[in-house]
Design a protein around this motif. Structure first.
Motif, short mmCIF file in Angstrom:
data_model
loop_
_atom_site.label_atom_id
_atom_site.label_comp_id
_atom_site.label_asym_id
_atom_site.label_seq_id
_atom_site.Cartn_x
_atom_site.Cartn_y
_atom_site.Cartn_z
N ALA A 14 0.84 -1.21 0.00
CA ALA A 14 0.00 0.00 0.00
C ALA A 14 0.87 1.26 0.00
N ALA A 15 1.95 1.26 0.77
CA ALA A 15 2.83 2.42 0.82
C ALA A 15 3.56 2.61 -0.51
N LEU A 16 3.99 1.53 -1.13
CA LEU A 16 4.63 1.64 -2.44
C LEU A 16 3.64 2.20 -3.47
N ASP A 17 2.42 1.73 -3.44
CA ASP A 17 1.41 2.25 -4.35
C ASP A 17 1.20 3.74 -4.11
N ARG A 18 1.15 4.18 -2.87
CA ARG A 18 0.99 5.61 -2.56
C ARG A 18 2.16 6.42 -3.13
N GLU A 19 3.37 5.88 -3.01
CA GLU A 19 4.55 6.57 -3.56
C GLU A 19 4.41 6.78 -5.07
N LEU A 20 3.92 5.74 -5.76
CA LEU A 20 3.77 5.84 -7.21
C LEU A 20 2.64 6.80 -7.60
#
Length: 174
Positions: A14-20
């Motif tokens: 979820a955090a990686l998706d938010r970064e993208l």
């Protein structure tokens, strides 16, 4: 925040998706966005080789095994590139392909990480579930534009979500 034993993998994805999403959000200066997305491409490459630098990808590496297909994350990066370019799907098929890249691949990776292995059935389950959930998110956030009928998106989401359960191997149903 997520609870339970699966929280680390859920939180990292979820955090990686938010970064993208942040790297490709509307209004961001294009050269900055392209630089960020290029860095993330390199980081996913490093993750695939077992040498990530970022805390999020190091956390993902801890959650995955040696057979984890981290290359699925390149599809998510492609979706971020499309968002940055202002791509607007004109047909339901284009929308579903975009949703697969943005959501389906994350759900595929999640299904394999939670099961501790990869299989065609888990990948099919993750893709169907991710696309179904992604289409529902799309309806809730913006709704179809142009020639894409809201009823068609709703019907396709329902079909994907109902088919997902049948795709999940019985051993992986919890």
């Amino acid at each position: 925040m997520f609870a339970g034993s699966n929280a680390p993998v859920l939180e990292a994805l979820a955090a990686l998706d938010r970064e993208l999403v942040l790297a490709s959000r509307p209004g961001i200066e294009h050269s900055v966005a392209h630089t960020k997305l290029a860095w993330w491409r390199g980081e996913i490459e490093r993750l695939g080789h077992g040498r990530p630098q970022h805390p999020l990808t190091r956390a993902l590496l801890k959650c995955g095994g040696p057979a984890t297909d981290w290359s699925l994350l390149f599809e998510r990066l492609d979706a971020a590139d499309l968002a940055l370019g202002g791509f607007a799907p004109a047909t339901l098929a284009e929308l579903e392909a975009l949703i697969y890249r943005a959501r389906g691949t994350l759900w595929q990776l999640l299904a394999c990480l939670l099961a501790g292995r990869s299989s065609p059935a888990l990948l099919a389950y993750g893709a169907a579930l991710g696309k179904g959930v992604g289409l529902v998110e799309y309806l809730n956030a913006a709704g179809p534009a142009g020639a894409i009928a809201r009823a068609d998106v709703r019907a396709r989401a329902a079909a994907l979500l109902s088919s997902a359960a049948a795709l999940l191997p019985p051993a992986d149903r919890r």
